[in-house]
Write an enzyme that holds these catalytic residues in place. Structure first.
Site, PDB file in Angstrom:
ATOM      1  N   SER A  28       0.830  -1.210   0.000  1.00  0.00           N
ATOM      2  CA  SER A  28       0.000   0.000   0.000  1.00  0.00           C
ATOM      3  C   SER A  28       0.857   1.248   0.000  1.00  0.00           C
ATOM      4  CB  SER A  28      -0.873   0.053   1.258  1.00  0.00           C
ATOM      5  OG  SER A  28      -1.672  -1.073   1.356  1.00  0.00           O
ATOM      6  N   HIS A  59      -4.617   0.502  -4.401  1.00  0.00           N
ATOM      7  CA  HIS A  59      -4.052  -0.573  -5.228  1.00  0.00           C
ATOM      8  C   HIS A  59      -4.692  -0.524  -6.609  1.00  0.00           C
ATOM      9  CE1 HIS A  59      -1.890  -3.017  -2.173  1.00  0.00           C
ATOM     10  NE2 HIS A  59      -2.633  -2.293  -1.375  1.00  0.00           N
ATOM     11  N   HIS A  81      -5.226  -9.428  -0.486  1.00  0.00           N
ATOM     12  CA  HIS A  81      -5.098  -9.664   0.950  1.00  0.00           C
ATOM     13  C   HIS A  81      -6.118 -10.705   1.397  1.00  0.00           C
ATOM     14  CE1 HIS A  81      -3.529  -5.542   0.370  1.00  0.00           C
ATOM     15  NE2 HIS A  81      -2.669  -5.872   1.314  1.00  0.00           N
ATOM     16  N   TYR A  83      -7.661 -10.636   4.147  1.00  0.00           N
ATOM     17  CA  TYR A  83      -8.796  -9.962   4.795  1.00  0.00           C
ATOM     18  C   TYR A  83      -9.851  -9.486   3.806  1.00  0.00           C
ATOM     19  CZ  TYR A  83      -6.373  -5.575   3.627  1.00  0.00           C
ATOM     20  OH  TYR A  83      -5.740  -4.551   2.960  1.00  0.00           O
ATOM     21  N   GLU A  84      -9.510  -9.427   2.532  1.00  0.00           N
ATOM     22  CA  GLU A  84     -10.504  -9.030   1.536  1.00  0.00           C
ATOM     23  C   GLU A  84     -11.495 -10.149   1.249  1.00  0.00           C
ATOM     24  OE1 GLU A  84      -8.831  -6.389  -1.839  1.00  0.00           O
ATOM     25  OE2 GLU A  84      -7.114  -7.532  -1.120  1.00  0.00           O
ATOM     26  N   ALA A 111       3.533  -2.044   3.762  1.00  0.00           N
ATOM     27  CA  ALA A 111       3.402  -1.013   4.786  1.00  0.00           C
ATOM     28  C   ALA A 111       3.019  -1.744   6.061  1.00  0.00           C
ATOM     29  CB  ALA A 111       2.314  -0.034   4.393  1.00  0.00           C
ATOM     30  N   MET A 209      -0.493  -7.080   7.586  1.00  0.00           N
ATOM     31  CA  MET A 209      -1.589  -7.968   7.159  1.00  0.00           C
ATOM     32  C   MET A 209      -1.325  -8.612   5.799  1.00  0.00           C
ATOM     33  SD  MET A 209      -4.654  -5.321   8.063  1.00  0.00           S
ATOM     34  CE  MET A 209      -4.611  -4.298   9.551  1.00  0.00           C
ATOM     35  N   SER A 210      -0.061  -8.706   5.423  1.00  0.00           N
ATOM     36  CA  SER A 210       0.235  -9.258   4.094  1.00  0.00           C
ATOM     37  C   SER A 210       1.550 -10.029   4.135  1.00  0.00           C
ATOM     38  CB  SER A 210       0.338  -8.118   3.077  1.00  0.00           C
ATOM     39  OG  SER A 210       1.452  -7.298   3.355  1.00  0.00           O
ATOM     40  N   ASN A 233       3.607   3.519  10.809  1.00  0.00           N
ATOM     41  CA  ASN A 233       3.061   3.974  12.095  1.00  0.00           C
ATOM     42  C   ASN A 233       3.614   3.052  13.152  1.00  0.00           C
ATOM     43  OD1 ASN A 233       0.996   2.040  10.580  1.00  0.00           O
ATOM     44  ND2 ASN A 233       0.788   1.657  12.779  1.00  0.00           N
ATOM     45  N   HIS A 245      -6.032   4.505   7.840  1.00  0.00           N
ATOM     46  CA  HIS A 245      -5.493   3.975   6.580  1.00  0.00           C
ATOM     47  C   HIS A 245      -4.897   5.114   5.751  1.00  0.00           C
ATOM     48  CE1 HIS A 245      -4.942   1.379   3.152  1.00  0.00           C
ATOM     49  NE2 HIS A 245      -5.713   2.143   2.400  1.00  0.00           N
TER      50      HIS A 245
HETATM   51  N1  HPA Z   1      -0.889  -3.090  11.824  1.00  0.00           N
HETATM   52  C1  HPA Z   1      -1.178  -3.913  10.803  1.00  0.00           C
HETATM   53  N2  HPA Z   1      -1.026  -3.572   9.539  1.00  0.00           N
HETATM   54  C2  HPA Z   1      -0.553  -2.352   9.284  1.00  0.00           C
HETATM   55  C3  HPA Z   1      -0.222  -1.447  10.295  1.00  0.00           C
HETATM   56  C4  HPA Z   1      -0.405  -1.839  11.644  1.00  0.00           C
HETATM   57  O1  HPA Z   1      -0.144  -1.096  12.604  1.00  0.00           O
HETATM   58  N3  HPA Z   1       0.211  -0.308   9.686  1.00  0.00           N
HETATM   59  C5  HPA Z   1       0.172  -0.545   8.344  1.00  0.00           C
HETATM   60  N4  HPA Z   1      -0.299  -1.775   8.096  1.00  0.00           N
END
Ligand code: HPA
Length: 270
Positions: A28, A59, A81, A83-84, A111, A209-210, A233, A245
């Site tokens: 991302s 994306h 992903h 989660y999608e 990310a 998450m990837s 972050n 996001h």
């Molecule tokens: N957690 C999970 N996935 C993420 C995060 C996070 O803090 N930041 C960017 N993708």
């Protein structure tokens, strides 16, 4: 699945003017890398037989082929992903296609949230290992030996030679980096503070998450993987701020300048 992968591969092969050697999966907000690809050719996921389709914001959902520093590359702009709602096989389908196209080396970016307090938003991290907390993995189910072994080794999920090369290239171009373990959660919620405390104790430096599914399949297929995370972050409980996001994508875009220089020169040296 084997026949489907071959059909996807043949469709792509018939369009491409190049023979890709390195595959790239962009996370991302990290899409800027496609700008350094020369003689670009685009193939939308929607036109490739049996290819899954992309839905998440930020994306584009296409393959970009071309040359970086004289090396033929094939890049996924937009990944799938778990989660999608895709199955693990769908999430990793493109990696199978990459392999069948003759790609041996794959660079995976993402990310993610920082857990190690040496990190800060904007830090680039070489992934040295992963922890799979997604609750499943793409190799569950009957095994097709034409792809890989039933019980693949996972002792070096990120290739040590590539890690060394990544460090040398970063040093040569004055790019700051850290190294760490990436923990992959299923998402799509940002983890709880208690979950972060738990995985920190277990050795995780970053969370996302990837990446884990693609890494597993690439290793299973006998490919060599380099993983680079962009800390966008600090993880839940480590930063006070709530997650967004938009901020994740914004920070990834900022860091993507250095990431591009890094990956571009890395590919030249691979
Ligand atoms: N957690 C999970 N996935 C993420 C995060 C996070 O803090 N930041 C960017 N993708």
């Amino acid at each position: 699945m084997y026949d489907k992968v071959i059909a996807s591969k043949e469709y792509i092969e018939n369009i491409l003017n190049i023979k890709p050697r390195v595959g790239i999966i962009l996370g991302s907000g990290l899409g800027d890398l496609v700008h350094v690809i020369e003689d670009k050719q685009y193939i939308n996921y929607s036109e490739i037989p049996h290819f899954p389709q992309s839905t998440v914001k930020g994306h584009a959902g296409r393959l970009v082929a071309g040359r970086i520093k004289g090396v033929d590359v094939l890049c996924m702009e937009g990944r799938f992903h778990f989660y999608e709602g895709y199955t693990m096989k769908e999430v990793t389908y493109p990696v199978y296609v990459f392999k069948m196209l003759g790609i041996k080396n794959i660079i995976v970016t993402n990310a993610c949230g920082g857990i190690n307090t040496d990190f800060e938003p904007g830090t680039l991290m070489i992934i040295k290992d992963f922890i799979n907390l997604m609750g499943t993995n793409p190799l569950v189910g009957p095994n097709d030996e034409r792809f890989g072994p039933r019980f693949p080794d996972m002792s070096e999920p990120y290739n040590l030679k590539f890690i060394q090369l990544a460090k040398e290239v970063a040093d040569a171009h004055h790019i700051a980096y850290k190294e760490g373990v990436y923990a992959g959660f299923m998402g799509p919620y940002y983890e709880t503070a208690a979950e972060i405390v738990m995985i920190k104790r277990h050795g995780a430096d970053a969370v996302g998450m990837s990446t884990v599914p693609e890494t597993i399949v690439a290793n299973y297929l006998g490919m060599e993987v380099l993983g680079i995370s962009c800390i966008t972050n600090m993880a839940t409980g480590i930063q006070e701020m709530k997650h967004s996001h938009e901020r994740v994508v914004e920070m990834a875009k900022k860091a993507s300048v250095n990431l591009c220089t890094w990956v571009e020169n890395l590919i030249g040296a691979m």
